[in-house]
Design a protein around this motif. Structure first.
Motif, PDB file in Angstrom:
ATOM      1  N   VAL A  43       0.853  -1.193   0.000  1.00  0.00           N
ATOM      2  CA  VAL A  43       0.000   0.000   0.000  1.00  0.00           C
ATOM      3  C   VAL A  43       0.887   1.241   0.000  1.00  0.00           C
ATOM      4  N   GLN A  44       0.530   2.228  -0.820  1.00  0.00           N
ATOM      5  CA  GLN A  44       1.238   3.508  -0.843  1.00  0.00           C
ATOM      6  C   GLN A  44       0.411   4.527  -0.064  1.00  0.00           C
ATOM      7  N   GLY A  45       0.976   5.090   0.978  1.00  0.00           N
ATOM      8  CA  GLY A  45       0.213   6.012   1.804  1.00  0.00           C
ATOM      9  C   GLY A  45      -0.658   5.259   2.793  1.00  0.00           C
ATOM     10  N   ASN A  46      -1.793   5.865   3.152  1.00  0.00           N
ATOM     11  CA  ASN A  46      -2.663   5.289   4.177  1.00  0.00           C
ATOM     12  C   ASN A  46      -3.940   4.673   3.630  1.00  0.00           C
ATOM     13  N   LEU A  47      -4.442   5.180   2.501  1.00  0.00           N
ATOM     14  CA  LEU A  47      -5.760   4.789   2.009  1.00  0.00           C
ATOM     15  C   LEU A  47      -5.688   4.236   0.597  1.00  0.00           C
ATOM     16  N   PHE A  48      -6.688   3.418   0.252  1.00  0.00           N
ATOM     17  CA  PHE A  48      -6.760   2.819  -1.081  1.00  0.00           C
ATOM     18  C   PHE A  48      -8.217   2.494  -1.382  1.00  0.00           C
ATOM     19  N   ALA A  49      -8.525   2.279  -2.659  1.00  0.00           N
ATOM     20  CA  ALA A  49      -9.881   1.895  -3.064  1.00  0.00           C
ATOM     21  C   ALA A  49     -10.032   0.388  -2.900  1.00  0.00           C
ATOM     22  N   TYR A  50     -11.106  -0.014  -2.191  1.00  0.00           N
ATOM     23  CA  TYR A  50     -11.311  -1.431  -1.865  1.00  0.00           C
ATOM     24  C   TYR A  50     -12.805  -1.706  -1.954  1.00  0.00           C
ATOM     25  N   SER A  51     -13.178  -2.674  -2.794  1.00  0.00           N
ATOM     26  CA  SER A  51     -14.602  -2.888  -3.057  1.00  0.00           C
ATOM     27  C   SER A  51     -15.264  -3.860  -2.088  1.00  0.00           C
ATOM     28  N   ASN A  63       6.447   3.504   5.500  1.00  0.00           N
ATOM     29  CA  ASN A  63       6.492   4.783   6.217  1.00  0.00           C
ATOM     30  C   ASN A  63       5.897   4.673   7.619  1.00  0.00           C
ATOM     31  N   PHE A  64       5.489   3.453   7.999  1.00  0.00           N
ATOM     32  CA  PHE A  64       5.013   3.135   9.355  1.00  0.00           C
ATOM     33  C   PHE A  64       3.746   3.891   9.746  1.00  0.00           C
ATOM     34  N   GLU A  65       3.062   4.478   8.741  1.00  0.00           N
ATOM     35  CA  GLU A  65       1.852   5.232   9.048  1.00  0.00           C
ATOM     36  C   GLU A  65       0.676   4.334   9.414  1.00  0.00           C
ATOM     37  N   SER A  66       0.823   3.027   9.229  1.00  0.00           N
ATOM     38  CA  SER A  66      -0.239   2.106   9.645  1.00  0.00           C
ATOM     39  C   SER A  66      -0.340   2.028  11.163  1.00  0.00           C
ATOM     40  N   GLY A  67       0.728   2.440  11.857  1.00  0.00           N
ATOM     41  CA  GLY A  67       0.729   2.385  13.314  1.00  0.00           C
ATOM     42  C   GLY A  67       1.056   1.016  13.871  1.00  0.00           C
ATOM     43  N   ASN A  68       1.493   0.091  12.998  1.00  0.00           N
ATOM     44  CA  ASN A  68       1.858  -1.250  13.471  1.00  0.00           C
ATOM     45  C   ASN A  68       3.006  -1.792  12.626  1.00  0.00           C
ATOM     46  N   GLU A  72       8.131  -2.207  19.924  1.00  0.00           N
ATOM     47  CA  GLU A  72       6.774  -2.519  20.373  1.00  0.00           C
ATOM     48  C   GLU A  72       5.751  -2.092  19.330  1.00  0.00           C
ATOM     49  N   VAL A  73       5.683  -0.810  19.072  1.00  0.00           N
ATOM     50  CA  VAL A  73       4.816  -0.244  18.028  1.00  0.00           C
ATOM     51  C   VAL A  73       5.537   0.965  17.448  1.00  0.00           C
ATOM     52  N   PRO A  74       5.187   1.379  16.222  1.00  0.00           N
ATOM     53  CA  PRO A  74       5.743   2.638  15.714  1.00  0.00           C
ATOM     54  C   PRO A  74       5.397   3.788  16.660  1.00  0.00           C
ATOM     55  N   ARG A  75       6.331   4.692  16.829  1.00  0.00           N
ATOM     56  CA  ARG A  75       6.147   5.792  17.777  1.00  0.00           C
ATOM     57  C   ARG A  75       5.749   7.080  17.057  1.00  0.00           C
ATOM     58  N   ASN A  76       5.168   7.981  17.834  1.00  0.00           N
ATOM     59  CA  ASN A  76       4.944   9.344  17.371  1.00  0.00           C
ATOM     60  C   ASN A  76       5.379  10.293  18.483  1.00  0.00           C
ATOM     61  N   ARG A  77       5.114  11.556  18.333  1.00  0.00           N
ATOM     62  CA  ARG A  77       5.600  12.520  19.325  1.00  0.00           C
ATOM     63  C   ARG A  77       4.957  12.308  20.699  1.00  0.00           C
ATOM     64  N   ASN A 104      13.622  14.808  15.624  1.00  0.00           N
ATOM     65  CA  ASN A 104      13.366  15.672  14.470  1.00  0.00           C
ATOM     66  C   ASN A 104      13.673  14.946  13.166  1.00  0.00           C
ATOM     67  N   GLY A 105      13.016  15.406  12.106  1.00  0.00           N
ATOM     68  CA  GLY A 105      13.361  14.931  10.767  1.00  0.00           C
ATOM     69  C   GLY A 105      12.497  13.828  10.220  1.00  0.00           C
ATOM     70  N   PHE A 106      11.560  13.266  11.019  1.00  0.00           N
ATOM     71  CA  PHE A 106      10.733  12.190  10.476  1.00  0.00           C
ATOM     72  C   PHE A 106       9.578  12.779   9.671  1.00  0.00           C
ATOM     73  N   ASN A 107       8.996  11.942   8.782  1.00  0.00           N
ATOM     74  CA  ASN A 107       7.879  12.377   7.945  1.00  0.00           C
ATOM     75  C   ASN A 107       6.582  11.753   8.444  1.00  0.00           C
ATOM     76  N   GLY A 108       5.492  12.453   8.276  1.00  0.00           N
ATOM     77  CA  GLY A 108       4.207  11.914   8.700  1.00  0.00           C
ATOM     78  C   GLY A 108       4.082  11.898  10.211  1.00  0.00           C
ATOM     79  N   GLU A 109       3.348  10.895  10.714  1.00  0.00           N
ATOM     80  CA  GLU A 109       3.067  10.825  12.148  1.00  0.00           C
ATOM     81  C   GLU A 109       3.919   9.788  12.866  1.00  0.00           C
ATOM     82  N   TYR A 110       4.120   8.617  12.234  1.00  0.00           N
ATOM     83  CA  TYR A 110       4.779   7.509  12.918  1.00  0.00           C
ATOM     84  C   TYR A 110       6.146   7.192  12.319  1.00  0.00           C
ATOM     85  N   PHE A 111       6.982   6.534  13.133  1.00  0.00           N
ATOM     86  CA  PHE A 111       8.284   6.062  12.679  1.00  0.00           C
ATOM     87  C   PHE A 111       8.696   4.869  13.538  1.00  0.00           C
ATOM     88  N   ALA A 112       9.606   4.047  13.015  1.00  0.00           N
ATOM     89  CA  ALA A 112      10.109   2.899  13.770  1.00  0.00           C
ATOM     90  C   ALA A 112      11.117   3.392  14.802  1.00  0.00           C
TER      91      ALA A 112
END
Length: 482
Positions: free
Chosen positions: A60-68, A184-189, A201-206, A216-224
């Motif tokens: 998956v690229q990014g966080n969202l995708f089309a899913y039927s 990019n670890f934006e899934s949060g897991n 344990e889990v991807p971290r955020n601030r 400093n320097g990470f992109n988005g919300e989460y990182f390993a």
């Protein structure tokens, strides 16, 4: 004439060439809605997040995708279609990611022009998003639309998964994606990684970073991040799934500990570490990249390692991206091609010219040789070359040979031209007069004019081209210094 034609060719080719345009993201579904699409049926509710469904969707690229899968439960009960608005095809390729059912008419993504399907693609009956590229270079300028179709009512009707998954539709002049976000670890897991030990344990955020200094320097919300509530005491490793290296490079953000082989990110090929990078013992994530072109086509995996429990015994990683190096625009290709044509044309021109000259020399008859010698003798004896502007008619009169034949004899029997021969005689006359003691009082330019040269510029140029030295250098060569 030849070079004028070649110049015109260069101008036309360069004028008609154009650089590749930038990629256009037509749809990545990150808006969280289908407002730019016409929804038919009930299969497509809204763009889907990985953590909202039971299936694991890979790549998956990014966080969202089309899913039927409307119910989000794997049952694929709904049917429906997403239809884009009209657009003009102005790039060579349309790229996208597709997964899910494999049915070319009922679980598919289609390109529509004039109400006809001109391109189509399906998944492979699994949940791995794969990049598909449509070559639409022959359709540029046409008005088109894209439709994403789910027309199967049950999960495995007609041996196909009963849903379709699509992401990251891009219009491009490049056949392959120039950049692909691997993680990019934006899934949060860490669902797409094998987790060993207890450091990750889990991807971290601030908010849940548990870090005494600023990150400093990470992109988005989460990182390993391997730093937890117990700080550096825990150790562990994240290992990605195996993937094929299809791009030129891998880039990523890294910070934390700077301990080789202990706090690092590694690229593994054939069970060997081929690249490794550590942090700089601080909380700043910096961009690094690996040139992986030597490993293209090989299978690899990435591991993020924390095997250190003392000071700076942790690692932080974010935004792992596969990328291609910039491609030179078409204009450089055309210029290179034109240069090649110029070189080949020049070589052919010189070859043909040399052959013509050789042919003329070989085919000169004894009679023509004799006439050529008489022609030269008449010019030398008459001293007509000492006149500054002798005409061809004057030479016709003193030699008794027609103008066309004069030029022909010099080109064939003499392998030169009338002008070159006259200049040669003038140079020889200048050298003779310069050596004459009676002319010591005269300047070189006076002697040159008396030898037939009309200007200082032409005299110096012609003299040097024939003798390979300047008049002054020639004068010194036989001891006359004034």
């Amino acid at each position: 004439m030849l070079f004028r034609l070649l110049f015109l060719f260069v101008f036309v080719v360069v004028s008609c060439s154009s650089a590749e345009g930038p990629d256009i993201i037509f749809e990545d579904f990150e808006s969280g809605n289908f407002e730019n699409w016409n929804k038919l049926g009930v299969a497509f509710n809204s763009p889907t997040r990985q953590d909202s469904i039971s299936e694991s969707i890979e790549n998956v690229q990014g966080n969202l995708f089309a899913y039927s899968n409307f119910e989000g439960s794997g049952e694929s009960l709904g049917q429906g279609k997403l239809v884009s608005g009209n657009f003009i095809i102005d790039r060579k390729y349309i790229r996208f990611l597709v997964a899910g059912g494999k049915h070319k008419t009922r679980e598919c993504i289609n390109l529509i022009i004039n109400n006809k399907i001109v391109r189509t693609a399906t998944g492979k009956n699994d949940h791995t998003l794969r990049e598909i590229t449509w070559d639409v270079s022959d359709l540029q300028g046409k008005i088109a639309m894209i439709e994403i179709v789910d027309a199967l009512a049950s999960s495995y009707e007609q041996n196909s998964l009963g849903h379709i998954i699509v992401d990251n539709i891009v219009f491009s002049d490049f056949k392959n994606s120039q950049e692909v976000i691997f993680e990019n670890f934006e899934s949060g897991n860490y669902n797409n990684w094998k987790v060993e030990g207890d450091a990750f344990e889990v991807p971290r955020n601030r908010i849940n970073v548990y870090y005494p200094i600023s990150v400093n320097g990470f992109n988005g919300e989460y990182f390993a991040f391997s730093f937890g509530e117990t700080h550096d005491s825990k150790q562990g490793k994240l290992t990605s799934k195996t993937f094929e290296i299809t791009h030129d490079g891998i880039k990523f953000l890294i910070g934390g500990g700077g301990h080789e082989n202990k706090t690092c990110i590694n690229l593994i090929v054939n069970d060997s570490v081929v690249f490794s990078q550590v942090g700089q013992n601080d909380g700043e994530m910096r961009s690094h990249q690996w040139d992986v072109t030597p490993f293209k086509g090989q299978m690899a995996k990435i591991e993020i390692v924390d095997h250190y429990s003392k000071g700076w015994g942790h690692i932080m990683v974010d935004e792992i991206v596969f990328y291609n190096k910039p491609v030179r625009s078409n204009i450089w290709f055309y210029l290179g091609s034109v240069l090649f044509v110029l070189i080949i044309s020049y070589v052919l021109f010189k070859t043909v010219t040399s052959r013509k000259q050789l042919k003329h020399i070989v085919e000169v008859s004894d009679e023509e040789k004799e006439k050529y010698e008489k022609l030269k003798a008449s010019i030398e004896t008459s001293k007509i070359f000492k006149e500054q502007n002798p005409s061809i008619n004057d030479i016709v009169k003193i030699s008794g040979i027609e103008e066309n034949e004069i030029n022909y004899l010099f080109e064939t029997a003499g392998n030169t031209s009338l002008t070159n021969y006259i200049n040669y005689l003038r140079v020889e006359e200048f050298k003779r007069q310069l050596k004459d003691p009676q002319n010591e009082a005269f300047t070189m330019m006076y002697i040159a004019e008396n030898s037939g040269f009309s200007s200082k510029t032409s005299f110096y140029r012609i003299f040097k081209s024939i003798t390979k030295c300047t008049p002054s250098e020639y004068k010194k060569s036989f001891g006359r210094n004034h």
